[in-house]
Write an enzyme that holds these catalytic residues in place. Structure first.
Site, PDB file in Angstrom:
ATOM      1  N   GLU A 170       0.831   3.927   1.812  1.00  0.00           N
ATOM      2  CA  GLU A 170       1.282   4.398   3.118  1.00  0.00           C
ATOM      3  C   GLU A 170       2.539   3.651   3.566  1.00  0.00           C
ATOM      4  OE1 GLU A 170      -3.324   4.368   3.170  1.00  0.00           O
ATOM      5  OE2 GLU A 170      -1.712   3.133   2.363  1.00  0.00           O
ATOM      6  N   CYS A 175      -1.652  -0.805   7.481  1.00  0.00           N
ATOM      7  CA  CYS A 175      -0.921   0.454   7.337  1.00  0.00           C
ATOM      8  C   CYS A 175      -1.012   1.282   8.609  1.00  0.00           C
ATOM      9  CB  CYS A 175      -1.436   1.237   6.129  1.00  0.00           C
ATOM     10  SG  CYS A 175      -0.981   0.462   4.562  1.00  0.00           S
ATOM     11  N   HIS A 225       0.829  -1.204   0.000  1.00  0.00           N
ATOM     12  CA  HIS A 225       0.000   0.000   0.000  1.00  0.00           C
ATOM     13  C   HIS A 225       0.863   1.254   0.000  1.00  0.00           C
ATOM     14  CE1 HIS A 225      -3.839  -2.103   1.727  1.00  0.00           C
ATOM     15  NE2 HIS A 225      -3.464  -2.582   0.550  1.00  0.00           N
ATOM     16  N   CYS A 276      -5.702   1.342   5.795  1.00  0.00           N
ATOM     17  CA  CYS A 276      -6.209   0.067   6.306  1.00  0.00           C
ATOM     18  C   CYS A 276      -5.565  -0.245   7.659  1.00  0.00           C
ATOM     19  CB  CYS A 276      -5.909  -1.053   5.311  1.00  0.00           C
ATOM     20  SG  CYS A 276      -4.153  -1.526   5.266  1.00  0.00           S
TER      21      CYS A 276
END
Length: 166
Positions: free
Chosen positions: A81, A108, A79, A105
């Site tokens: 992040e 993260c 992801h 999420c």
């Protein structure tokens, strides 16, 4: 001559960098970007969603659905992040802000908390009803990390590669 008055705010600038970073993603369904900023408004790192280094985006699946999770993108994609945190290459992130095109999420959120980031500005919270995102909100709140929907009057921001004569 007076200064220009139609310049963008810091928040719009940093979210713009996150959105521009998202344009690097090769994911056909989700292009997510992230920008990490120091308390002094210096960009520390950026990231977007994609496969880890060495994992060819021509060989790994981009599908959202398959006969098993193994045949989808989900076990492989990093992801935005987490990519931004990893791209910081050990630079301190304590008390930094993160600008994300999508609310983070639960996985993260763990990395955000552990890195010392204290504020997250996001544009979309489209998975708000998901239990994993509820877990994210619960952890962020417990760790005193502020998650703030970015309020902006901008709908678009156009970049031009044409430089005006000065």
């Amino acid at each position: 001559m007076t200064k220009r008055l139609d310049y963008i705010s810091w928040d719009d600038y940093f979210m713009g960098v996150a959105l521009l970073s998202a344009k690097r993603s090769k994911d056909p369904s989700s292009q997510i970007g992230c920008c990490i900023v120091s308390p002094d408004n210096i960009i520390v790192s950026v990231g977007y969603n994609g496969f880890p280094w060495g994992c060819s985006d021509d060989e790994f699946p981009w599908q959202r659905n398959g006969n098993s999770a193994y045949e989808t993108k989900y076990p492989y994609v990093v992801h935005s992040e987490l990519n931004a945190i990893l791209n910081a290459n050990g630079r301190p992130l304590k008390n930094c802000r993160m600008y994300c095109s999508l609310f983070p999420c639960n996985e993260c959120a763990k990395a955000i908390i552990q890195s010392g980031i204290k504020e997250i500005y996001y544009l979309s919270d489209k998975y708000h009803e998901s239990e994993l995102y509820a877990a994210s909100r619960k952890m962020l709140k417990a760790a005193n990390v502020k998650a703030i929907p970015l309020k902006t009057s901008l709908k678009t921001l156009t970049l031009s590669y044409e430089i005006k004569d000065v």
